[in-house]
Design an enzyme around this catalytic site. Structure first.
Site, short mmCIF file in Angstrom:
data_model
loop_
_atom_site.label_atom_id
_atom_site.label_comp_id
_atom_site.label_asym_id
_atom_site.label_seq_id
_atom_site.Cartn_x
_atom_site.Cartn_y
_atom_site.Cartn_z
N HIS A 61 0.86 -1.19 0.00
CA HIS A 61 0.00 0.00 0.00
C HIS A 61 0.89 1.24 0.00
O HIS A 61 1.25 1.77 1.04
CB HIS A 61 -0.92 -0.02 1.23
CG HIS A 61 -2.01 1.01 1.20
ND1 HIS A 61 -3.26 0.79 1.73
CD2 HIS A 61 -2.04 2.28 0.72
CE1 HIS A 61 -4.01 1.87 1.58
NE2 HIS A 61 -3.27 2.80 0.97
N HIS A 63 1.40 4.96 -2.38
CA HIS A 63 0.92 5.81 -3.48
C HIS A 63 2.04 6.50 -4.23
O HIS A 63 1.87 6.87 -5.40
CB HIS A 63 -0.03 6.89 -2.92
CG HIS A 63 -1.27 6.35 -2.31
ND1 HIS A 63 -2.39 6.05 -3.04
CD2 HIS A 63 -1.57 6.03 -1.02
CE1 HIS A 63 -3.34 5.58 -2.24
NE2 HIS A 63 -2.86 5.56 -1.01
N GLN A 145 -9.45 11.10 0.43
CA GLN A 145 -9.95 10.78 -0.90
C GLN A 145 -10.99 11.83 -1.33
O GLN A 145 -11.90 12.16 -0.56
CB GLN A 145 -10.61 9.39 -0.88
CG GLN A 145 -9.75 8.28 -0.32
CD GLN A 145 -8.92 7.58 -1.38
OE1 GLN A 145 -9.20 7.67 -2.57
NE2 GLN A 145 -7.90 6.87 -0.94
N ASP A 278 1.66 3.38 3.33
CA ASP A 278 0.68 4.33 2.82
C ASP A 278 1.39 5.60 2.36
O ASP A 278 0.88 6.71 2.50
CB ASP A 278 -0.39 4.66 3.87
CG ASP A 278 -1.66 5.27 3.25
OD1 ASP A 278 -1.80 5.21 2.02
OD2 ASP A 278 -2.49 5.80 4.01
N GLY A 314 -2.31 10.10 4.23
CA GLY A 314 -1.17 9.26 3.91
C GLY A 314 -0.04 9.42 4.91
O GLY A 314 -0.23 9.90 6.03
#
Length: 393
Positions: A61, A63, A145, A278, A314
């Protein structure tokens, strides 16, 4: 034939360690290990006296890193991320997307697949697949999000993205309470994709029912989900109480109180705990403002928040720092540390036949921990991807 032998090291195996040992890698595979008295000659040797050799970590996980994000959808960004992650001992990862317009997600997964299938990721962390985080989430638990692009669970839309991704989507984070009759989950399961409950406002009853229907994973436990309450155990309670659910953890000291891990390990055991970062594009970068899926994230002193200064967005924790935190907070052995950062992830993704531990025949994915606990060297499929100044010689 290129060969590398790490010598005079603590070698971390699946269920123990060799205190004064060697690890021999030929081309891209591990070919042998043992005590120094059996160490073979004639290979490029690195003296790792006082250091620990561990299996490369797998971040399922993440990004972005190094100023780039997977939603940038360009090979240069993917190179930057892959080359940045090796500095923290990560040798494999799932490229993680986030909630965006449907066409942007399709563009991103298509670009990720083209990059992965191009084949040449030598000397950098390997993109194993894709983690689709959003847009099938609950606005009540959206976190960072963007709400305007959230979409109800839609298997037709997923299939469109999976086709563009050439089948590389391995995990989908979604809100099971929005999945009517659990059709979406059932179809994911048929396709061999892991359905993970995350960014969900499900009740305990809804979460336990979803687990009964096939949910086996919880995205960043405690965050983006209904928490534990004595009258409503929530998603957290459901995830902790069911032995079949694997839980992701972001051990940065910000996403949850460290003492909660004592409860997690007692209820889940080491084998169901999966450390993640994350990480966002700010990982490995100075404090400042960064884009995350169209939102501005402010990074100050290791904490990532939206502009409100409250909502976490994050993380910039490295996998190695996460490993060290878990070791400190739980008193884990070296081989237990390797399980929660590598082997458990490899098993989850079904790649433990070639990754996740130091075993003969597996990929030569290795990192070396210096005396100070930092990463001194990372080897990806037999190629030295990172060598810290003053590291092994």
């Amino acid at each position: 034939m290129e060969s590398i032998c790490l010598t005079n090291a603590v070698i971390v195996l699946e269920d123990g360690v060799i205190e004064d040992g060697f690890l021999l890698m030929v081309e891209d595979k591990i070919v042998s290990y043992g005590t120094m008295e059996d160490c073979p000659a004639g290979h490029r040797q690195f003296d790792c006296t006082g250091r620990v050799v561990m299996p490369g970590m797998i971040d399922i996980h993440v990004h972005g890193a190094g100023g780039s994000d997977f939603m940038d959808a360009v090979p240069a960004a993917f190179d930057t991320i892959s080359q940045t992650l090796v500095k923290e001992g990560t040798t494999g990862y799932l490229a993680t997307t986030m909630t965006n317009p449907a066409n942007r997600i399709k563009e991103a997964v298509s670009a990720i697949a083209a990059y992965r299938l191009a084949g040449d990721q030598s000397g950098m962390a390997e993109m194993i697949g894709i983690h689709l985080e959003g847009p099938f989430i609950n606005p009540a638990q959206k976190g960072a999000q963007p709400e305007r692009h959230i979409h109800s669970p839609d298997i037709t839309l997923f299939d469109e993205w999976q086709e563009a991704a050439k089948g590389l989507i391995r995990i989908v984070t979604f809100a099971p309470e929005l999945d009517k009759d659990h059709v979406f989950l059932q179809e994911l399961t048929k396709r061999g994709v892991i359905g993970s409950m995350g960014h969900t406002d499900a009740t305990y009853e809804e979460a336990t029912y979803a687990i009964g229907e096939g949910v086996t994973h919880a995205t960043h436990l405690f965050n983006g989900m209904k928490g534990l309450h004595h009258r409503e155990p929530g998603v957290v309670g459901a995830a902790l109480l069911d032995e079949n659910v694997h839980v992701e953890l972001i051990p940065d000291g910000l996403h949850f109180h460290p003492d909660l891990l004592k409860m997690v390990v007692k209820m889940k055991g080491i084998d169901k705990m999966i450390v993640i970062s994350d990480g966002i594009r700010a990982k490995g970068m100075p404090d400042g403002e960064y884009d995350l899926g169209g939102s501005t994230v402010v990074v100050r002193k290791g904490k990532c928040t939206l502009q409100d200064g409250v909502s976490l967005a994050g993380s910039i924790v490295t996998m190695n720092k996460a490993r060290m935190n878990m070791a400190e907070w739980l008193g884990l052995t070296l081989w237990e540390q390797a399980r929660i950062t590598s082997l458990n992830q490899a098993k989850r993704l079904g790649v433990d036949n070639r990754k996740g531990s130091l075993a003969v025949g597996k990929d030569a994915d290795v990192f070396v921990v210096d005396e100070d606990g930092e990463v001194g060297m990372t080897i990806c499929k037999g190629i030295i991807a990172y060598l810290r100044d003053g590291g092994c010689e």
